[in-house]
Design an enzyme around this catalytic site. Structure first.
Site, PDB file in Angstrom:
ATOM      1  N   HIS A  95      44.034  34.784  46.019  1.00  0.00           N
ATOM      2  CA  HIS A  95      43.260  35.129  47.214  1.00  0.00           C
ATOM      3  C   HIS A  95      41.958  34.345  47.244  1.00  0.00           C
ATOM      4  CE1 HIS A  95      39.910  37.815  45.844  1.00  0.00           C
ATOM      5  NE2 HIS A  95      40.725  38.119  44.836  1.00  0.00           N
ATOM      6  N   ASP A 107      35.750  35.886  41.243  1.00  0.00           N
ATOM      7  CA  ASP A 107      36.694  36.657  42.065  1.00  0.00           C
ATOM      8  C   ASP A 107      36.635  36.176  43.520  1.00  0.00           C
ATOM      9  OD1 ASP A 107      38.453  38.604  42.966  1.00  0.00           O
ATOM     10  OD2 ASP A 107      36.980  40.231  42.861  1.00  0.00           O
ATOM     11  N   GLU A 140      42.513  40.042  50.637  1.00  0.00           N
ATOM     12  CA  GLU A 140      42.891  40.775  49.425  1.00  0.00           C
ATOM     13  C   GLU A 140      41.908  41.904  49.168  1.00  0.00           C
ATOM     14  OE1 GLU A 140      42.804  41.605  44.984  1.00  0.00           O
ATOM     15  OE2 GLU A 140      41.231  40.960  46.345  1.00  0.00           O
ATOM     16  N   GLU A 141      40.645  41.614  49.417  1.00  0.00           N
ATOM     17  CA  GLU A 141      39.595  42.603  49.147  1.00  0.00           C
ATOM     18  C   GLU A 141      39.627  43.784  50.109  1.00  0.00           C
ATOM     19  OE1 GLU A 141      38.116  42.454  46.488  1.00  0.00           O
ATOM     20  OE2 GLU A 141      37.762  40.397  45.856  1.00  0.00           O
ATOM     21  N   ASP A 166      44.251  35.605  39.547  1.00  0.00           N
ATOM     22  CA  ASP A 166      43.053  36.340  39.978  1.00  0.00           C
ATOM     23  C   ASP A 166      42.135  36.515  38.766  1.00  0.00           C
ATOM     24  OD1 ASP A 166      41.237  37.756  41.467  1.00  0.00           O
ATOM     25  OD2 ASP A 166      42.636  39.296  42.135  1.00  0.00           O
TER      26      ASP A 166
END
Length: 288
Positions: A95, A107, A140-141, A166
């Site tokens: 992501h 991240d 994704e978050e 990830d």
């Protein structure tokens, strides 16, 4: 697969290492530069543009794949590396969106940059028995929305395997989410890790990320992180609702103002990517 066949496959894939795009001295530097290029942008579209520039530079065609899921709109980025006609599909992804705070370097610009390195390696020397696509997920978050939209799209091809990245930012251990840690694929990764003197920790306990959308759909998936060996148990404790005596670095960095390139350490990135590439080539060879 017989033990003899497995060892023959491993011998072949290890011979690729010296000429592999993931084995040259520039991997760590490119990875570091790419993480910086992506994490310099807060806007998701601009982060995607940074990915697109790298794909353009290495001659990989890509496109934006707009979606709407759970009332939210986003754009996954898709690149097709080609492969043997009508061969099964290997899908690799990470992501590229971020939370509001920090730069999203660990991240997950780190995971995106890892996928870009593998894409370059697999473009330079294609797999013999699989087609390859790479996908960079949006939202994704917000609940793995880009990945969920992908697997729920009517007519979508189910891959032979989805490989997710990830949090690939530092450390001495390749951490793998593997529903079954007794497969030949995992065995090949274990042998390659030993050769590189890199820690390897496979298992079915792992933080939530995009691989879950595939597993929920009944599609095979694994996931990789590069972290410190002493972080894994405390990370799992945090996600299990516990409070470890020492908070692991990952939990101090992600989703915080500390998530910048200053926290990265590329010392073992090239080794880790070499291990993953060798494992994928062994998996591909065993599929024949």
């Amino acid at each position: 697969m017989s033990e003899l066949r497995h060892r023959l496959c491993l011998a072949v894939l290890l011979s690729f290492a010296a000429s592999s795009a993931c084995a040259d001295d520039g991997v760590s530097a490119r990875w570091q530069t790419q993480v910086g290029d992506i994490s310099a942008h807060a806007d998701t579209r601009a982060r995607g543009d940074a990915i697109g520039r790298r794909l353009d530079a290495v001659g990989i065609a890509w496109k934006r794949d707009a979606f709407e899921h759970n009332g939210q709109a986003g754009q996954n980025l898709v690149a097709d590396l080609g492969g043997p006609d009508k061969a099964p599909l290997l899908l690799i992804g990470a992501h590229y969106d971020k939370v509001a705070v920090g730069h999203g370097a660990t991240d997950n610009a780190s995971g995106v940059a890892a996928v870009l390195e593998l894409a370059q390696a697999l473009k330079a020397k294609p797999l013999a028995h699989h087609r390859v696509q790479v996908v960079f997920w949006d939202l994704e978050e917000k609940g793995l929305l880009g990945a969920h939209a992908w697997v729920t799209t009517a007519g979508r091809e189910q891959p032979a395997l989805y490989v997710n990245f990830d949090v690939f930012g530092w450390g001495d251990t390749l951490w793998m989410m593997a529903p079954d840690s007794g497969t030949p694929f995992v065995a090949s990764l274990r042998e390659a890790s030993a050769k590189e003197k890199l820690g390897f920790s496979p298992g079915d306990k792992y933080p939530p990320t995009d691989h879950l959308a595939f597993l929920k759909a009944g599609w095979p998936a694994v996931s990789f992180s590069l972290v410190g060996s002493d972080e894994i148990d405390p990370i799992l404790a945090v996600f299990g609702g516990g409070k470890p005596a020492q908070m692991p670095k990952v939990m101090q960095v992600i989703h915080s103002p500390r998530d910048t390139t200053a926290e990265l350490d590329s010392a073992r990135v090239d080794d880790a990517l070499r291990v993953v590439e060798q494992g994928l080539r062994a998996w591909d060879a065993a599929a024949h």
